[in-house]
Design a protein around this motif. Structure first.
Motif, PDB file in Angstrom:
ATOM      1  N   SER A  96      19.610 -22.656  22.301  1.00  0.00           N
ATOM      2  CA  SER A  96      19.956 -21.275  22.177  1.00  0.00           C
ATOM      3  C   SER A  96      20.019 -20.944  20.685  1.00  0.00           C
ATOM      4  O   SER A  96      20.287 -19.699  20.393  1.00  0.00           O
ATOM      5  CB  SER A  96      21.496 -21.300  22.695  1.00  0.00           C
ATOM      6  OG  SER A  96      22.295 -21.927  22.204  1.00  0.00           O
ATOM      7  N   LEU A  97      19.843 -22.023  19.573  1.00  0.00           N
ATOM      8  CA  LEU A  97      20.279 -21.491  18.261  1.00  0.00           C
ATOM      9  C   LEU A  97      18.741 -21.103  17.640  1.00  0.00           C
ATOM     10  O   LEU A  97      18.453 -20.576  16.526  1.00  0.00           O
ATOM     11  CB  LEU A  97      20.478 -22.781  17.469  1.00  0.00           C
ATOM     12  CG  LEU A  97      21.736 -23.361  17.897  1.00  0.00           C
ATOM     13  CD1 LEU A  97      22.488 -24.409  17.114  1.00  0.00           C
ATOM     14  CD2 LEU A  97      22.939 -22.078  17.966  1.00  0.00           C
ATOM     15  N   VAL A  98      17.816 -21.223  18.435  1.00  0.00           N
ATOM     16  CA  VAL A  98      16.255 -20.515  17.940  1.00  0.00           C
ATOM     17  C   VAL A  98      16.408 -19.057  17.750  1.00  0.00           C
ATOM     18  O   VAL A  98      16.806 -18.374  18.798  1.00  0.00           O
ATOM     19  CB  VAL A  98      15.335 -21.095  18.802  1.00  0.00           C
ATOM     20  CG1 VAL A  98      13.955 -20.485  18.515  1.00  0.00           C
ATOM     21  CG2 VAL A  98      15.232 -22.618  18.943  1.00  0.00           C
ATOM     22  N   ARG A  99      15.993 -18.520  16.972  1.00  0.00           N
ATOM     23  CA  ARG A  99      16.119 -16.794  16.690  1.00  0.00           C
ATOM     24  C   ARG A  99      15.118 -16.321  17.549  1.00  0.00           C
ATOM     25  O   ARG A  99      13.965 -16.705  17.803  1.00  0.00           O
ATOM     26  CB  ARG A  99      15.765 -16.850  15.055  1.00  0.00           C
ATOM     27  CG  ARG A  99      16.024 -15.092  14.653  1.00  0.00           C
ATOM     28  CD  ARG A  99      15.646 -15.281  13.235  1.00  0.00           C
ATOM     29  NE  ARG A  99      16.159 -13.950  12.670  1.00  0.00           N
ATOM     30  CZ  ARG A  99      16.140 -13.580  11.353  1.00  0.00           C
ATOM     31  NH1 ARG A  99      15.812 -14.288  10.471  1.00  0.00           N
ATOM     32  NH2 ARG A  99      16.329 -12.353  11.110  1.00  0.00           N
ATOM     33  N   GLY A 100      15.571 -15.240  18.301  1.00  0.00           N
ATOM     34  CA  GLY A 100      14.948 -14.464  19.197  1.00  0.00           C
ATOM     35  C   GLY A 100      14.682 -15.082  20.228  1.00  0.00           C
ATOM     36  O   GLY A 100      13.579 -14.797  21.055  1.00  0.00           O
ATOM     37  N   VAL A 101      15.223 -16.476  20.762  1.00  0.00           N
ATOM     38  CA  VAL A 101      14.979 -17.079  21.863  1.00  0.00           C
ATOM     39  C   VAL A 101      15.332 -16.303  23.220  1.00  0.00           C
ATOM     40  O   VAL A 101      16.064 -15.399  23.308  1.00  0.00           O
ATOM     41  CB  VAL A 101      15.694 -18.381  21.899  1.00  0.00           C
ATOM     42  CG1 VAL A 101      17.085 -18.230  22.069  1.00  0.00           C
ATOM     43  CG2 VAL A 101      15.155 -19.386  23.413  1.00  0.00           C
ATOM     44  N   LYS A 102      14.153 -16.330  24.181  1.00  0.00           N
ATOM     45  CA  LYS A 102      14.660 -15.673  25.484  1.00  0.00           C
ATOM     46  C   LYS A 102      15.239 -16.398  26.269  1.00  0.00           C
ATOM     47  O   LYS A 102      15.636 -17.672  26.314  1.00  0.00           O
ATOM     48  CB  LYS A 102      13.056 -15.315  26.297  1.00  0.00           C
ATOM     49  CG  LYS A 102      11.947 -14.571  25.310  1.00  0.00           C
ATOM     50  CD  LYS A 102      10.903 -14.778  26.165  1.00  0.00           C
ATOM     51  CE  LYS A 102       9.802 -13.703  25.544  1.00  0.00           C
ATOM     52  NZ  LYS A 102       8.464 -13.878  26.195  1.00  0.00           N
ATOM     53  N   PRO A 103      16.077 -15.540  27.133  1.00  0.00           N
ATOM     54  CA  PRO A 103      17.121 -16.506  28.080  1.00  0.00           C
ATOM     55  C   PRO A 103      16.351 -17.438  28.972  1.00  0.00           C
ATOM     56  O   PRO A 103      16.997 -18.652  29.066  1.00  0.00           O
ATOM     57  CB  PRO A 103      17.831 -15.287  28.695  1.00  0.00           C
ATOM     58  CG  PRO A 103      17.837 -14.092  28.000  1.00  0.00           C
ATOM     59  CD  PRO A 103      16.445 -14.059  27.240  1.00  0.00           C
ATOM     60  N   GLU A 104      15.162 -17.189  29.599  1.00  0.00           N
ATOM     61  CA  GLU A 104      14.461 -18.219  30.057  1.00  0.00           C
ATOM     62  C   GLU A 104      14.181 -19.309  29.364  1.00  0.00           C
ATOM     63  O   GLU A 104      13.546 -20.299  30.136  1.00  0.00           O
ATOM     64  CB  GLU A 104      13.220 -17.348  30.942  1.00  0.00           C
ATOM     65  CG  GLU A 104      12.360 -16.961  29.990  1.00  0.00           C
ATOM     66  CD  GLU A 104      12.347 -15.234  29.694  1.00  0.00           C
ATOM     67  OE1 GLU A 104      11.477 -14.733  29.346  1.00  0.00           O
ATOM     68  OE2 GLU A 104      13.729 -15.010  29.557  1.00  0.00           O
ATOM     69  N   ASP A 105      14.168 -19.333  28.174  1.00  0.00           N
ATOM     70  CA  ASP A 105      13.823 -20.722  27.346  1.00  0.00           C
ATOM     71  C   ASP A 105      14.868 -21.373  26.780  1.00  0.00           C
ATOM     72  O   ASP A 105      14.711 -22.231  25.969  1.00  0.00           O
ATOM     73  CB  ASP A 105      13.042 -20.066  26.232  1.00  0.00           C
ATOM     74  CG  ASP A 105      11.603 -19.494  26.721  1.00  0.00           C
ATOM     75  OD1 ASP A 105      11.168 -19.988  27.472  1.00  0.00           O
ATOM     76  OD2 ASP A 105      11.001 -18.814  25.972  1.00  0.00           O
ATOM     77  N   THR A 106      16.001 -21.124  27.195  1.00  0.00           N
ATOM     78  CA  THR A 106      17.386 -22.002  27.107  1.00  0.00           C
ATOM     79  C   THR A 106      17.433 -22.871  28.208  1.00  0.00           C
ATOM     80  O   THR A 106      16.953 -22.766  29.271  1.00  0.00           O
ATOM     81  CB  THR A 106      18.585 -20.855  26.850  1.00  0.00           C
ATOM     82  OG1 THR A 106      18.618 -20.218  28.255  1.00  0.00           O
ATOM     83  CG2 THR A 106      18.456 -19.995  25.626  1.00  0.00           C
ATOM     84  N   THR A 107      18.124 -23.903  27.913  1.00  0.00           N
ATOM     85  CA  THR A 107      18.628 -25.087  29.030  1.00  0.00           C
ATOM     86  C   THR A 107      20.079 -25.158  28.958  1.00  0.00           C
ATOM     87  O   THR A 107      20.932 -24.692  28.049  1.00  0.00           O
ATOM     88  CB  THR A 107      17.849 -26.117  28.667  1.00  0.00           C
ATOM     89  OG1 THR A 107      18.441 -26.664  27.476  1.00  0.00           O
ATOM     90  CG2 THR A 107      16.313 -25.896  28.486  1.00  0.00           C
ATOM     91  N   CYS A 108      20.452 -26.199  29.688  1.00  0.00           N
ATOM     92  CA  CYS A 108      21.753 -26.881  29.871  1.00  0.00           C
ATOM     93  C   CYS A 108      22.993 -25.694  29.833  1.00  0.00           C
ATOM     94  O   CYS A 108      22.914 -24.764  30.574  1.00  0.00           O
ATOM     95  CB  CYS A 108      21.910 -27.856  28.635  1.00  0.00           C
ATOM     96  SG  CYS A 108      20.656 -29.109  28.481  1.00  0.00           S
ATOM     97  N   ASP A 109      24.016 -25.963  29.156  1.00  0.00           N
ATOM     98  CA  ASP A 109      25.143 -25.054  29.168  1.00  0.00           C
ATOM     99  C   ASP A 109      24.626 -23.620  28.528  1.00  0.00           C
ATOM    100  O   ASP A 109      25.372 -22.602  29.312  1.00  0.00           O
ATOM    101  CB  ASP A 109      26.271 -25.570  28.128  1.00  0.00           C
ATOM    102  CG  ASP A 109      27.244 -24.807  28.019  1.00  0.00           C
ATOM    103  OD1 ASP A 109      28.035 -24.187  29.250  1.00  0.00           O
ATOM    104  OD2 ASP A 109      28.035 -24.473  27.043  1.00  0.00           O
ATOM    105  N   ALA A 110      23.952 -23.675  27.842  1.00  0.00           N
ATOM    106  CA  ALA A 110      23.449 -22.215  27.215  1.00  0.00           C
ATOM    107  C   ALA A 110      22.958 -21.190  28.288  1.00  0.00           C
ATOM    108  O   ALA A 110      22.879 -20.167  28.303  1.00  0.00           O
ATOM    109  CB  ALA A 110      22.315 -22.384  26.181  1.00  0.00           C
ATOM    110  N   HIS A 111      22.056 -22.062  29.421  1.00  0.00           N
ATOM    111  CA  HIS A 111      21.524 -21.389  30.571  1.00  0.00           C
ATOM    112  C   HIS A 111      22.572 -21.346  31.671  1.00  0.00           C
ATOM    113  O   HIS A 111      22.615 -20.350  32.572  1.00  0.00           O
ATOM    114  CB  HIS A 111      20.387 -22.017  30.794  1.00  0.00           C
ATOM    115  CG  HIS A 111      19.261 -21.249  31.746  1.00  0.00           C
ATOM    116  ND1 HIS A 111      19.617 -21.227  32.998  1.00  0.00           N
ATOM    117  CD2 HIS A 111      18.377 -20.423  31.315  1.00  0.00           C
ATOM    118  CE1 HIS A 111      18.378 -20.609  33.827  1.00  0.00           C
ATOM    119  NE2 HIS A 111      17.858 -19.934  32.713  1.00  0.00           N
TER     120      HIS A 111
END
Length: 224
Positions: A96-111
């Motif tokens: 989730s700390l990657v700039r401009g990351v899409k929601p579908e590219d997050t994992t774990c608690d961030a997703h």
């Protein structure tokens, strides 16, 4: 995922809870949170409790509540439960700390957000319901747990190559065992499997993405 074996809560957390009976997690001082993070790193061998990637420093640990602090559709949440150490897991930031990351590219608690999980990270039988395909993808034959790992936690995220990484880890361990047991008997091979399993599960010598290794060993050793 790995089985979480949580030890005694940090003294600072106990003291804070006793001195502040009406407190919520949001009221917790930063020094108490750091004590929690540091202990989680030690107990989890610096691994994310969900995706099993390496978390190098305790300051990078995200304190996750597997029992959501603010469940979806809540009317009034349980403040004391938010300070209960048994519901806390150390996890990564899930890309989730990657700039401009899409929601579908997050994992774990961030997703995951505030979604409820069926799987119990503290229960060995529950974790054993997680399986792995030959390409490293995680799944479960239990529909609710399958939803947990594939959708809620997004543990097959291709953006950070989770399936391929797990596959590579398993292949490396298989090659290590085969090389060590080359020319030896089947009994020697089975002893090495057992030794490796005990090192990971009983001695807690956890390594990144070792869940797929543990699952393979349990299949070979017929542990259920």
């Amino acid at each position: 995922m790995i089985v979480i074996k949580r030890g005694k809560e940090p003294d600072s957390l106990l003291e804070f809870r006793l001195q502040n009976p009406e407190a919520d997690y949001e009221d917790m001082p930063s020094e108490v949170r750091n004590d929690i993070r540091e202990q989680m790193c030690q107990e989890q061998e610096h691994l994310c409790g969900y995706c099993m990637r390496r978390i190098k420093a305790f300051k990078n640990v995200r304190i996750e509540h597997c029992k959501p602090r603010h469940p979806q559709g809540e009317i009034e949440h349980d403040k004391r439960a938010t300070l209960d150490f048994k519901w806390m897991i150390g996890v990564c930031h899930g890309n989730s700390l990657v700039r401009g990351v899409k929601p579908e590219d997050t994992t774990c608690d961030a997703h995951k957000g505030n979604a409820e999980l069926t799987i119990n990270p503290y229960n060995e039988d529950s974790i054993r319901k997680i399986k792995y395909k030959s390409d490293g993808r995680i799944y479960s034959e239990d529909p609710e747990i399958d939803c947990d790992v594939t959708e809620t936690l997004n543990l097959n995220c291709e953006a950070i190559s989770l399936p391929q990484t797990r596959k590579n880890v398993l292949m490396a361990e298989k090659n290590r065992i085969m090389k060590k047991c080359k020319g030896k008997s089947q009994d020697a091979f089975m002893r090495e499997l057992r030794r490796t399993y005990e090192s990971l599960v009983q001695e807690r010598n956890l390594t990144p993405y070792c869940g797929i290794i543990i699952s393979w060993l349990e299949e070979k050793l017929k542990i259920s």
